[in-house]
Write a protein that holds these residues in place. Structure first.
Motif, PDB file in Angstrom:
ATOM      1  N   GLN A  16       0.860  -1.186   0.000  1.00  0.00           N
ATOM      2  CA  GLN A  16       0.000   0.000   0.000  1.00  0.00           C
ATOM      3  C   GLN A  16       0.893   1.231   0.000  1.00  0.00           C
ATOM      4  N   GLU A  17       0.303   2.323  -0.363  1.00  0.00           N
ATOM      5  CA  GLU A  17       1.036   3.580  -0.255  1.00  0.00           C
ATOM      6  C   GLU A  17       0.871   4.106   1.163  1.00  0.00           C
ATOM      7  N   PRO A  18       1.929   4.620   1.772  1.00  0.00           N
ATOM      8  CA  PRO A  18       1.775   5.197   3.111  1.00  0.00           C
ATOM      9  C   PRO A  18       0.870   6.426   3.037  1.00  0.00           C
ATOM     10  N   PRO A  19       0.229   6.758   4.158  1.00  0.00           N
ATOM     11  CA  PRO A  19      -0.650   7.920   4.141  1.00  0.00           C
ATOM     12  C   PRO A  19       0.159   9.191   3.894  1.00  0.00           C
ATOM     13  N   PHE A  21       1.573  12.956   4.297  1.00  0.00           N
ATOM     14  CA  PHE A  21       1.879  13.791   5.448  1.00  0.00           C
ATOM     15  C   PHE A  21       2.583  15.045   4.951  1.00  0.00           C
ATOM     16  N   GLY A  22       2.604  16.046   5.793  1.00  0.00           N
ATOM     17  CA  GLY A  22       3.275  17.286   5.438  1.00  0.00           C
ATOM     18  C   GLY A  22       2.296  18.349   4.962  1.00  0.00           C
ATOM     19  N   SER A  23       2.859  19.451   4.492  1.00  0.00           N
ATOM     20  CA  SER A  23       2.029  20.595   4.109  1.00  0.00           C
ATOM     21  C   SER A  23       1.235  20.347   2.833  1.00  0.00           C
ATOM     22  N   HIS A  24       1.664  19.410   2.000  1.00  0.00           N
ATOM     23  CA  HIS A  24       0.962  19.155   0.743  1.00  0.00           C
ATOM     24  C   HIS A  24      -0.294  18.298   0.910  1.00  0.00           C
ATOM     25  N   VAL A  25      -0.545  17.807   2.105  1.00  0.00           N
ATOM     26  CA  VAL A  25      -1.736  16.975   2.342  1.00  0.00           C
ATOM     27  C   VAL A  25      -3.006  17.775   2.080  1.00  0.00           C
TER      28      VAL A  25
END
Length: 104
Positions: A16-19, A21-25
């Protein structure tokens, strides 16, 4: 396999792709969802603010919605001013009569 190898290969996001995170969420969240979240936050703040205004109206003995918020603020301000004037008058009377003014 050793325990260290198992732990190094294990991941909660296997295949799976990790969730994100960061400012681009925030950029990935649709505008409609962001707007709905802002509306919920606004409604919550408005509800709590109006509850505080109702409590202030109760304290002042003014029925809710009888006066506007501006009139309610003015009423509180005038009450405080009246009480301050009364306190000053009593303190002056106490000092003129020779008695020490009571400490607050």
């Amino acid at each position: 396999m050793t325990e260290a190898e198992v732990q190094s290969r294990w991941s909660p996001w296997v295949d799976q792709e990790p969730p994100p995170f960061g400012s681009h969420v925030k950029d990935q969240v649709p505008a409609e969802v962001q707007l709905a979240a802002l509306q919920v936050t606004y409604d919550s703040h408005r509800k709590s603010t109006m509850a505080l205004w109702r409590q202030l109206s109760d304290i002042m003995g003014i029925p809710v919605m009888q006066e506007s918020l501006i009139e309610l603020i003015w009423s509180v301000r005038m009450t405080i001013e009246r009480l301050n004037n009364r306190i000053e008058m009593l303190e002056n009377a106490a000092t003129q009569s020779g008695k020490p003014a009571p400490d607050a």
